[in-house]
Design a protein around this motif. Structure first.
Motif, mmCIF file in Angstrom:
data_model
loop_
_atom_site.group_PDB
_atom_site.id
_atom_site.type_symbol
_atom_site.label_atom_id
_atom_site.label_comp_id
_atom_site.label_asym_id
_atom_site.label_seq_id
_atom_site.Cartn_x
_atom_site.Cartn_y
_atom_site.Cartn_z
ATOM 1 N N HIS A 191 50.929 -17.856 -4.200
ATOM 2 C CA HIS A 191 50.823 -16.716 -3.305
ATOM 3 C C HIS A 191 52.103 -16.635 -2.466
ATOM 4 O O HIS A 191 52.219 -17.270 -1.416
ATOM 5 C CB HIS A 191 49.587 -16.962 -2.428
ATOM 6 C CG HIS A 191 49.178 -15.786 -1.604
ATOM 7 N ND1 HIS A 191 49.853 -14.594 -1.595
ATOM 8 C CD2 HIS A 191 48.129 -15.616 -0.766
ATOM 9 C CE1 HIS A 191 49.251 -13.754 -0.781
ATOM 10 N NE2 HIS A 191 48.194 -14.347 -0.266
ATOM 11 N N LEU A 237 42.403 -12.147 -2.706
ATOM 12 C CA LEU A 237 43.333 -11.965 -1.597
ATOM 13 C C LEU A 237 44.159 -10.684 -1.782
ATOM 14 O O LEU A 237 45.208 -10.513 -1.167
ATOM 15 C CB LEU A 237 44.225 -13.194 -1.428
ATOM 16 C CG LEU A 237 43.452 -14.498 -1.149
ATOM 17 C CD1 LEU A 237 44.388 -15.679 -0.998
ATOM 18 C CD2 LEU A 237 42.579 -14.377 0.095
ATOM 19 N N GLY A 238 43.687 -9.800 -2.658
ATOM 20 C CA GLY A 238 44.299 -8.481 -2.772
ATOM 21 C C GLY A 238 45.468 -8.407 -3.722
ATOM 22 O O GLY A 238 46.611 -8.299 -3.285
ATOM 23 N N GLU A 389 47.322 -6.560 3.121
ATOM 24 C CA GLU A 389 46.893 -7.627 4.039
ATOM 25 C C GLU A 389 47.269 -7.200 5.443
ATOM 26 O O GLU A 389 48.440 -6.900 5.712
ATOM 27 C CB GLU A 389 47.566 -8.963 3.683
ATOM 28 C CG GLU A 389 47.152 -10.053 4.667
ATOM 29 C CD GLU A 389 47.466 -11.462 4.188
ATOM 30 O OE1 GLU A 389 47.792 -11.656 2.990
ATOM 31 O OE2 GLU A 389 47.392 -12.380 5.030
ATOM 32 N N LYS A 397 52.545 -13.815 10.904
ATOM 33 C CA LYS A 397 51.534 -13.513 9.879
ATOM 34 C C LYS A 397 50.125 -13.901 10.326
ATOM 35 O O LYS A 397 49.244 -14.148 9.507
ATOM 36 C CB LYS A 397 51.875 -14.196 8.549
ATOM 37 C CG LYS A 397 53.221 -13.799 7.986
ATOM 38 C CD LYS A 397 53.470 -14.432 6.640
ATOM 39 C CE LYS A 397 54.861 -14.106 6.132
ATOM 40 N NZ LYS A 397 55.206 -14.770 4.903
ATOM 41 N N HIS A 399 46.432 -13.568 11.619
ATOM 42 C CA HIS A 399 45.416 -12.521 11.466
ATOM 43 C C HIS A 399 44.828 -12.134 12.819
ATOM 44 O O HIS A 399 44.944 -12.880 13.791
ATOM 45 C CB HIS A 399 44.307 -13.009 10.521
ATOM 46 C CG HIS A 399 44.788 -13.156 9.109
ATOM 47 N ND1 HIS A 399 44.636 -14.310 8.375
ATOM 48 C CD2 HIS A 399 45.446 -12.279 8.302
ATOM 49 C CE1 HIS A 399 45.176 -14.140 7.187
ATOM 50 N NE2 HIS A 399 45.671 -12.926 7.115
ATOM 51 N N ASN A 407 38.135 -5.502 10.212
ATOM 52 C CA ASN A 407 37.661 -5.100 8.874
ATOM 53 C C ASN A 407 36.530 -4.081 8.975
ATOM 54 O O ASN A 407 36.518 -3.078 8.254
ATOM 55 C CB ASN A 407 37.274 -6.308 8.026
ATOM 56 C CG ASN A 407 36.188 -7.156 8.642
ATOM 57 O OD1 ASN A 407 36.022 -7.201 9.877
ATOM 58 N ND2 ASN A 407 35.432 -7.837 7.816
ATOM 59 N N TYR A 426 40.531 -9.792 5.873
ATOM 60 C CA TYR A 426 41.791 -9.177 6.322
ATOM 61 C C TYR A 426 42.548 -8.512 5.175
ATOM 62 O O TYR A 426 43.770 -8.409 5.185
ATOM 63 C CB TYR A 426 42.678 -10.242 6.992
ATOM 64 C CG TYR A 426 42.702 -11.565 6.237
ATOM 65 C CD1 TYR A 426 43.474 -11.704 5.101
ATOM 66 C CD2 TYR A 426 41.928 -12.634 6.652
ATOM 67 C CE1 TYR A 426 43.486 -12.890 4.393
ATOM 68 C CE2 TYR A 426 41.928 -13.831 5.945
ATOM 69 C CZ TYR A 426 42.702 -13.953 4.824
ATOM 70 O OH TYR A 426 42.700 -15.124 4.122
ATOM 71 N N ILE A 427 41.797 -8.082 4.163
ATOM 72 C CA ILE A 427 42.418 -7.439 3.007
ATOM 73 C C ILE A 427 41.744 -6.093 2.759
ATOM 74 O O ILE A 427 40.514 -6.004 2.785
ATOM 75 C CB ILE A 427 42.184 -8.291 1.714
ATOM 76 C CG1 ILE A 427 42.710 -9.719 1.848
ATOM 77 C CG2 ILE A 427 42.750 -7.609 0.477
ATOM 78 C CD1 ILE A 427 44.205 -9.862 1.834
#
Ligand SMILES: Cc1ncc(COP(=O)(O)O)c(C=O)c1O
Length: 461
Positions: A191, A237-238, A389, A397, A399, A407, A426-427
């Motif tokens: 990732h 995770l998108g 994200e 980065k 959240h 969300n 968070y996606i």
């Protein structure tokens, strides 16, 4: 218990009965009841679903990543009807023409020499079957100690006890289900946006993530490792696209240590990435491929595992070679008829190419949103499996604090704009049916863009 059957046309009576009697997957009855109840759908066409209360929504994640050919395909429904009217199921040790044709079709469209298919009903069963096949393959070859399975963080491979413990992501906690099976080994996923190795480039992240698999094999002992399983592009995770060196390196590593490589193509199969399979997209052929969802676009529950001849052939010969594995409804002819009709649509309407073209259009719109919205940390994906994200701070980065329920806010704004996407953690996942037109894609992207803007205003971002 006495209860009354809700009339099939009464939305509030249906929601009320659902609130009392139905488990709706991955949701909580009290929370759903607070919203009124689950969305009760009445009809659907193309990319749109219409609820019982008359509201129309774009289906932003293809049901659950399965509606590749879109909603309302009478052609598929008719194929199932005709099949079931003629012969509705196998006899033990028998087969039907539709299932045989489907197996041959899969051998034709999958890459490399993937050739023999075991059919089941869905993605979890497909992965269970692939893992059992890999272990049995080693056993038959006299490699009796290979039982461990390596999977990657950020992956999802199913809900059965075995598959549930593979991978892992924040939307799917497993705290209720202990113990973790002893054969499961988990390594970081490739990732690049959040590389666990703190690498300075996607290539470095790809290399280090592949090396993590090699290190796990060496640490566990190669003679104890059966398989590596992963989605070519993982969705939880998108739309995480691995760096381009990752899968070729993993393929080499598996070959070096005699480990079976299993691709979970439950989402990526049948066109979603703008290629027929994720294997085509990443340029690597696995030894076993699990599939489900898009094979029938969800018109019938079908999954399966297709293996290379090298693997499949160890289960052929004397009676002791038989692979002892089955499900009652394996190779259902109704499912095969649905799959054949669905694949004919995908081919005839050029849906694989459409997924690629609409994917490029979507990527452009997401890049614009990243420019415009500070809460967008990363946009990623390919074809019609993409994601946003969102973060509280682009630099760190970090959240948002869960108490802000970002969300839920985004979900509410999207639904108000006629887009059915429930935003997890968070996606923002974006995966509409492959039939989506350029105008419909614009409508979807604009709703996402506006929803982000409205939430930023609320949060004072
Ligand atoms: C990549 C992947 N594998 C496996 C599964 C499990 O499939 P099923 O829910 O059909 O059992 C899913 C389901 O979402 C999935 O996305």
């Amino acid at each position: 218990m006495t209860t009354t059957l809700p009339p099939s046309t009464d939305n509030s009576a249906l929601q009320d009965a659902a609130n009392r009697h139905l488990f709706v997957g991955m949701t909580n009855p009290a929370q759903l009841a607070e919203e009124g109840g689950p969305l009760v759908m009445d009809s659907a066409e193309g990319v749109y679903v219409t609820a019982m209360d008359g509201k129309k929504y774009i289906d932003g994640i293809s049901g659950m990543y399965f509606r590749n050919a879109g909603h309302g395909r009478e052609e598929i429904a008719r194929a199932v009807y005709e099949q079931l009217s003629r012969i509705s199921m196998n006899v033990y040790a028998g087969a039907t023409p539709a299932t045989i044709q489907l197996a041959a079709k899969l051998a034709e469209i999958t890459p490399g020499d993937l050739t023999r298919t075991f059919f089941c009903q869905g993605g979890s069963e497909a992965n269970e079957s692939s893992l059992k096949m890999a272990q049995a393959y080693h056993m038959r070859r006299g490699d009796k100690g290979r039982y461990k399975v390596i999977s990657r963080k950020g992956s999802y491979h199913g809900s059965t006890y075995g598959t549930m413990w593979l991978g892992g992501h924040p939307g799917f906690p497993r705290t209720d289900y202990q113990p973790r099976p002893a054969n499961v080994v988990t390594v970081p996923g490739p990732h690049a946006y959040r590389c666990e190795f703190g690498s300075s480039s996607p290539e470095e992240c790809g290399e280090l993530s592949a090396k993590a698999i090699e290190e796990a094999i060496l640490f566990e002992g190669p003679e104890s490792v059966s398989a590596v399983i992963g989605e070519p592009v993982s969705q939880p995770l998108g739309g995480v696209i691995p760096p381009s060196n990752y899968w070729p390196l993993v393929r080499e590593i598996c070959d070096r240590y005699g480990v079976v490589l299993i691709f979970d193509e439950v989402i990526t199969g049948f066109g979603r990435l703008g290629e027929w399979f994720g294997a085509d997209f990443v340029g690597v052929t696995p030894d076993i491929m699990s599939f489900a969802k898009g094979i029938t676009s969800g018109y019938f529950p079908v999954g399966g595992s297709i293996a290379t001849a090298e693997i499949a052939d160890v289960f052929s010969g004397g009676p002791d070679k038989t692979w002892s594995h089955m499900y009652t409804y394996s190779a259902h002819p109704g499912g095969a008829a649905a799959a054949l009709a669905n694949l004919a649509i995908v081919e005839r309407e050029g849906l694989v190419d459409n997924a690629r073209a609409r994917g490029e259009q979507l990527a452009e719109r997401l890049a614009e949103m990243k420019e415009k919205h500070p809460m967008v940390g990363d946009v990623r994906g390919a074809g019609l499996i993409q994601g946003i994200e969102f973060v509280a701070d682009r630099k760190t980065k970090q959240h948002f604090d869960p108490s802000l329920k970002v969300n839920a806010r985004l979900t509410e704004k999207l639904i108000a704009r006629g887009v059915w996407i429930r935003v997890p953690a968070y996606i923002v996942p974006i995966a509409p049916p492959l039939v989506i037109t350029a105008d419909e894609l614009d409508e979807l992207a604009t709703a996402i863009d506006e929803s982000l803007g409205e939430v930023e205003k609320e949060l004072g971002v």
